[in-house]
Scaffold this active site. Structure first.
Site, short mmCIF file in Angstrom:
data_model
loop_
_atom_site.label_atom_id
_atom_site.label_comp_id
_atom_site.label_asym_id
_atom_site.label_seq_id
_atom_site.Cartn_x
_atom_site.Cartn_y
_atom_site.Cartn_z
N SER A 68 1.01 -0.95 -0.31
CA SER A 68 -0.07 0.08 -0.27
C SER A 68 0.81 0.78 0.13
O SER A 68 1.66 1.30 1.22
CB SER A 68 -0.76 -0.49 1.28
OG SER A 68 -1.57 0.97 1.65
N HIS A 103 -1.42 -1.45 -4.42
CA HIS A 103 -2.27 -0.65 -3.57
C HIS A 103 -2.75 0.31 -3.58
O HIS A 103 -1.50 0.92 -2.90
CB HIS A 103 -2.44 -1.85 -1.79
CG HIS A 103 -4.08 -1.67 -1.85
ND1 HIS A 103 -4.97 -2.53 -1.97
CD2 HIS A 103 -3.87 -1.05 -0.52
CE1 HIS A 103 -5.64 -2.20 -0.63
NE2 HIS A 103 -5.55 -1.09 -0.20
N ASP A 137 -4.97 3.85 -1.60
CA ASP A 137 -6.25 4.49 -1.30
C ASP A 137 -6.28 5.61 -0.97
O ASP A 137 -6.05 5.97 -1.13
CB ASP A 137 -5.88 3.57 0.51
CG ASP A 137 -5.57 2.54 0.98
OD1 ASP A 137 -5.86 1.79 1.32
OD2 ASP A 137 -3.98 2.34 1.51
N MET A 187 -9.48 8.63 0.17
CA MET A 187 -10.17 8.25 0.88
C MET A 187 -10.48 9.89 0.94
O MET A 187 -9.34 11.13 -0.22
CB MET A 187 -8.99 8.05 2.04
CG MET A 187 -8.40 6.64 2.31
SD MET A 187 -7.52 6.81 4.53
CE MET A 187 -6.83 5.47 4.22
N HIS A 214 -8.48 0.97 -3.78
CA HIS A 214 -9.46 0.69 -2.43
C HIS A 214 -10.00 1.67 -2.34
O HIS A 214 -9.22 2.12 -1.98
CB HIS A 214 -8.29 -0.19 -1.66
CG HIS A 214 -9.11 -0.09 -0.06
ND1 HIS A 214 -8.30 -0.30 0.93
CD2 HIS A 214 -10.28 -0.07 0.38
CE1 HIS A 214 -10.03 -0.16 1.49
NE2 HIS A 214 -10.62 -0.88 1.21
N MET A 218 -12.69 4.36 -0.59
CA MET A 218 -12.78 4.71 0.81
C MET A 218 -13.36 5.90 0.34
O MET A 218 -12.96 6.98 1.34
CB MET A 218 -11.90 4.02 1.41
CG MET A 218 -11.53 3.05 1.96
SD MET A 218 -9.51 2.95 3.36
CE MET A 218 -8.29 3.31 1.41
N MET A 221 -11.68 -5.97 5.66
CA MET A 221 -10.29 -5.25 6.15
C MET A 221 -10.26 -5.26 7.87
O MET A 221 -10.89 -6.06 8.67
CB MET A 221 -11.42 -3.86 6.53
CG MET A 221 -11.48 -2.48 5.32
SD MET A 221 -9.81 -2.34 4.78
CE MET A 221 -9.18 -1.26 5.83
N ASP A 271 -6.58 -6.11 5.13
CA ASP A 271 -5.97 -5.11 4.96
C ASP A 271 -6.48 -4.16 6.50
O ASP A 271 -6.96 -4.49 6.77
CB ASP A 271 -6.77 -4.32 3.50
CG ASP A 271 -6.33 -2.87 3.81
OD1 ASP A 271 -5.00 -2.35 4.14
OD2 ASP A 271 -6.71 -1.88 3.35
#
Ligand code: DX5
Ligand code: ZN
Length: 232
Positions: free
Chosen positions: A8, A32, A34, A36, A65, A67, A136, A174
């Site tokens: 990540s 990966h 993230d 957000m 991913h 979020m 998660m 994760d």
């Protein structure tokens, strides 16, 4: 069903993303990313323009991913941009079938994520629509958090659920995945391992990926879920 490692970049240097990606290229299976939005989680990272730029500067398959509160609106765009996997959260999505199908139609693998307190059983009917289930193992939002081992029984249940459907769905973990926790995850049924601080917090990211993979492979070889799959 080989072990896959997805470092990540949340724990990488955001000003040097291409170099950080290059540090694990050829060693890790995925990168990966993230995303957000400071609404679904209390943190803000990056969005589509940064992912588009990163895709131009890495040959690694990108594992997004999301979020964010509105994955229905955004997820297909990440797939169209070239992300190889796009994962949306069950807690945020409004039209999961439509959105998961749109991800696949755009040529990406479709992932569904659940937070530590969200059960997987209500999503059983969605299994034919997904390529990966992300469990998660921390509350999403930040890197470097403590691994929540209360997720392990759910991971075992998810593994049987997937096996019961005879589906080739990957199970990703994760959060807090590092040398002290990765074996428990593999033993319980995970086959795709996200690691942020354990990789990019290390002086030798490629070496960290290799070490994590070796541990996960060892634990998988002894895992009951894996051995029963080999025998069936
Ligand atoms: C947290 C993110 C993770 C994070 C993991 O919400 O989804 O991908 O980067 O970081 P570590 O491995 O440090 O827990
Ligand atoms: Zn993540």
């Amino acid at each position: 069903m080989a072990v896959q490692i997805s470092p990540s970049i949340l724990s990488a240097d955001f000003a040097r993303l291409a170099d950080e990606a290059a540090a694990v290229a050829g060693v890790a299976d995925w990168l990966h990313v993230d995303v957000m939005d400071n609404h679904f989680v209390p943190n803000l990272t990056l969005g589509l323009p940064v992912v588009e730029s990163l895709l131009k500067h890495t040959t690694m398959p990108v594992d997004c991913h999301l979020m964010i509160t509105d994955p229905d609106r955004w997820a297909p765009e990440y797939a169209q941009a070239g992300a190889r996997n796009v994962t949306i959260h069950a807690e945020a999505v409004h039209a999961p079938v439509r959105t998961l199908r749109a991800i696949r139609a755009a040529g990406a693998r479709a992932g569904l994520a659940v937070n530590p307190g969200t059960a997987v059983e209500p999503y059983e009917d969605l299994l034919p629509e997904i390529d990966m289930l992300l469990l998660m193992t921390v509350e999403p939002g930040f890197g470097g958090q403590h691994f929540l081992d209360i997720v392990l029984p759910k991971l075992r249940r998810a593994r049987s659920l997937v096996a019961g459907h005879g589906a080739a769905i990957w199970l990703q973990v994760d959060g807090g995945v590092h040398e002290e926790t990765i074996e428990q995850c593999a033993e319980a049924g995970a086959d795709v391992f996200v690691a942020g601080s354990a990789v990019f917090g290390s002086a030798d990211p490629a070496g960290a990926v290799r070490a994590l993979r070796a541990q996960a492979e060892r634990a998988t070889a002894h895992a009951a879920w894996h051995r029963s799959g080999l025998m069936s």
